[in-house]
Design an enzyme around this catalytic site. Structure first.
Site, short mmCIF file in Angstrom:
data_model
loop_
_atom_site.label_atom_id
_atom_site.label_comp_id
_atom_site.label_asym_id
_atom_site.label_seq_id
_atom_site.Cartn_x
_atom_site.Cartn_y
_atom_site.Cartn_z
N GLY A 12 0.83 -1.21 0.00
CA GLY A 12 0.00 0.00 0.00
C GLY A 12 0.86 1.26 0.00
O GLY A 12 0.39 2.34 0.35
N LEU A 85 0.51 -1.54 4.87
CA LEU A 85 -0.49 -0.45 4.79
C LEU A 85 -1.60 -0.76 3.79
O LEU A 85 -2.64 -0.09 3.82
CB LEU A 85 0.21 0.86 4.36
CG LEU A 85 0.82 1.74 5.45
CD1 LEU A 85 1.94 1.05 6.18
CD2 LEU A 85 1.32 3.06 4.86
N TYR A 190 -15.10 -2.95 8.27
CA TYR A 190 -13.72 -2.43 8.12
C TYR A 190 -12.97 -2.59 9.45
O TYR A 190 -11.86 -3.12 9.48
CB TYR A 190 -13.76 -0.96 7.70
CG TYR A 190 -12.44 -0.25 7.87
CD1 TYR A 190 -11.35 -0.56 7.06
CD2 TYR A 190 -12.25 0.72 8.88
CE1 TYR A 190 -10.11 0.08 7.22
CE2 TYR A 190 -11.03 1.36 9.05
CZ TYR A 190 -9.97 1.03 8.22
OH TYR A 190 -8.75 1.66 8.39
N1 NAD Z 1 -6.06 7.49 6.55
C1 NAD Z 1 -6.55 7.24 7.74
O1 NAD Z 1 -7.23 8.09 8.34
C2 NAD Z 1 -6.28 5.92 8.41
C3 NAD Z 1 -6.74 5.75 9.73
C4 NAD Z 1 -6.52 4.53 10.36
C5 NAD Z 1 -5.84 3.52 9.69
N2 NAD Z 1 -5.41 3.72 8.42
C6 NAD Z 1 -4.73 2.62 7.74
O2 NAD Z 1 -3.57 3.11 7.12
C7 NAD Z 1 -3.33 2.38 5.92
C8 NAD Z 1 -3.08 3.32 4.76
O3 NAD Z 1 -4.18 4.18 4.63
P1 NAD Z 1 -4.22 5.41 3.60
O4 NAD Z 1 -5.05 6.45 4.22
O5 NAD Z 1 -2.87 5.72 3.12
O6 NAD Z 1 -5.09 4.75 2.45
P2 NAD Z 1 -4.92 4.77 0.85
O7 NAD Z 1 -6.18 4.19 0.31
O8 NAD Z 1 -4.48 6.10 0.37
O9 NAD Z 1 -3.71 3.74 0.64
C9 NAD Z 1 -3.91 2.37 0.60
C10 NAD Z 1 -3.08 1.81 -0.55
O10 NAD Z 1 -3.32 0.41 -0.58
C11 NAD Z 1 -3.50 0.05 -1.94
N3 NAD Z 1 -4.34 -1.15 -1.99
C12 NAD Z 1 -5.68 -1.24 -1.75
N4 NAD Z 1 -6.09 -2.49 -1.98
C13 NAD Z 1 -5.00 -3.21 -2.36
C14 NAD Z 1 -4.81 -4.55 -2.76
N5 NAD Z 1 -5.83 -5.41 -2.83
N6 NAD Z 1 -3.56 -4.95 -3.07
C15 NAD Z 1 -2.51 -4.08 -3.05
N7 NAD Z 1 -2.65 -2.78 -2.70
C16 NAD Z 1 -3.88 -2.36 -2.36
C17 NAD Z 1 -4.15 1.23 -2.62
O11 NAD Z 1 -3.92 1.25 -4.02
C18 NAD Z 1 -3.49 2.39 -1.91
O12 NAD Z 1 -2.35 2.83 -2.62
C19 NAD Z 1 -4.52 1.44 5.74
O13 NAD Z 1 -4.15 0.17 6.19
C20 NAD Z 1 -5.57 2.03 6.64
O14 NAD Z 1 -6.45 1.02 7.13
C21 NAD Z 1 -5.62 4.90 7.77
#
Ligand code: NAD
Length: 378
Positions: A12, A85, A190
């Site tokens: 990710g 991620l 989720y």
């Molecule tokens: N942004 C927030 O507020 C937040 C809060 C709590 C937890 N998180 C966690 O942080 C992590 C990153 O979040 P983010 O905000 O950068 O999200 P984001 O959606 O911008 O990034 C996630 C990345 O994962 C990739 N992805 C999705 N499905 C995939 C798959 N099947 N195979 C390979 N890659 C895949 C997407 O293309 C994307 O680039 C996640 O695990 C999320 O659960 C985020």
């Protein structure tokens, strides 16, 4: 003699948080990203992908659901540090797509575990991007200040405009900051998948040389968060709506409270987890430690983007999976990781609104260029 840089794999890593983490680590680590460039996240939002190219990051385009592709990536990179991620991230959307959320978040994590266990020797660190959503309504106290578990809020209460968290007997509770001592009670699919990721990673490497670290992130925001993805990032969505001249719809009574933490602070926490001498014993909470209501934050963004601060409607609407109050207790992140947020909410909102203005301006000029070309072509 030049020292070899440590190999890092970031699943990710093309996303909002991941691409900034790549940029941060690129000088000191050999960074490889495994990402499927999920269209919901990346369409119309090329900036994060471009950041990878700017920093010379190796990209393996692959899907967490593809066991062989992930295994091949782990084998090729042979990382000493993995950041996990990649995930499906929409709370509301997860109710509609439970199989997809489970496949990517849970099964994808299982694939990662198998791939790492096949490395010989299996050593190093895996750091998970966990989520505060695992707490559900989170920590609360009763009228006498005693810690009391909140039950999930009911549609019946909320339809009457009563949004407060309650105990089992219907008494109103006061929410407080959460840390890993708080009982987990995920309120969405989720959140359940994010909890499962934590359990699996902590169970899978017992007795091996692999250390697992977990950061439970609050609401991460900032430049680079998709302005187009309707399922995540309330502040980015507000920025777009304001600039499109829309009136903001504020759910419940406007008093939903969140701990918004700037992406730069979150990236620092991840980087520190990679280098800290002793892996923190506890799951750590990463937030600003500032509680802000959605109504207040909407007002600040309206003001920053030059609109009247009352260009909003408090709708009384509510959604399953939305929790009332989120605030991180960051004491352990400070003591065990030496991390503390550096940027105030006000400063972060200024950065976000400025970036969103620039991005939407660019978008408009690209659209009009396209339009001009179309006219030219006919
Ligand atoms: N942004 C927030 O507020 C937040 C809060 C709590 C937890 N998180 C966690 O942080 C992590 C990153 O979040 P983010 O905000 O950068 O999200 P984001 O959606 O911008 O990034 C996630 C990345 O994962 C990739 N992805 C999705 N499905 C995939 C798959 N099947 N195979 C390979 N890659 C895949 C997407 O293309 C994307 O680039 C996640 O695990 C999320 O659960 C985020």
């Amino acid at each position: 003699m030049a020292q070899n840089k440590p190999n890092v794999l970031i699943t990710g890593g093309a996303g909002f948080i991941g691409s900034r983490l790549c940029a941060k680590l690129s000088g000191t680590h050999d960074v490889t990203v495994f990402d499927n460039f999920h269209p919901q996240v990346h369409d119309g939002n090329p900036e994060n992908r471009e950041r990878l190219a700017e920093h010379g990051i190796t990209v393996i385009e692959g899907d967490m659901r593809d066991r062989d592709a992930l295994r091949a990536a782990v084998e090729t990179v042979n990382p000493t540090l993995i950041y996990h991620l990649a995930a499906e991230t929409g709370t509301g959307q997860s109710f509609d797509l439970p199989a997809r959320y489970t496949d990517v978040n849970v099964m994808g994590t299982a694939h990662l575990i198998e791939a790492v266990r096949e490395l010989s020797p299996a050593t190093g660190r895996i750091i998970l991007a966990g989520s505060r959503s695992v707490y559900g309504e989170g920590a609360c106290v009763d009228a006498e200040g005693r810690p009391t578990a909140a039950i999930e809020r009911t549609g019946e209460d909320m339809a009457k405009g009563d949004f407060a968290p309650k105990d089992r007997d219907g008494n109103t509770l006061t929410p407080v900051a959460t840390n890993a001592d708080c009982v987990v009670a995920p309120a969405s699919i989720y959140a359940s998948t994010k909890l499962m990721q934590e359990y699996m990673l902590r169970q899978a490497f017992w007795g091996t040389g692999v250390e697992v670290g977990i950061l439970r992130l609050q609401n991460v925001y900032g430049p680079g968060q998709s302005l187009n993805n309707p399922y995540t990032g309330v502040l980015s969505i507000f920025c777009r709506q304001i600039q499109e001249g829309k009136t903001l719809n504020i759910f419940e009574d406007g008093e939903i409270t969140r701990d918004f933490v700037l992406v730069d602070d979150v990236v620092n926490a991840f980087a520190m987890m990679g280098t800290v001498a002793d892996m923190p014993m506890d799951i750590l909470d990463i937030g600003s430690g500032e509680a802000a209501t959605i109504l207040d934050v909407a007002g600040v963004l309206l003001n920053l983007l030059g609109e009247p601060t009352d260009k909003l409607t408090i709708t009384g609407q509510f959604r399953p999976g939305d929790i009332r109050y989120a605030l991180a207790d960051t004491a352990r992140s400070r003591s065990q990781l030496g991390w503390a947020p550096q940027v105030s909410l006000r400063e972060g909102l200024e950065k976000l609104s400025q970036w969103s203005q620039e991005t939407m301006k660019k978008e408009k000029s690209l659209q009009s260029e396209g339009f001009a070309n179309e006219i030219g072509g006919h």
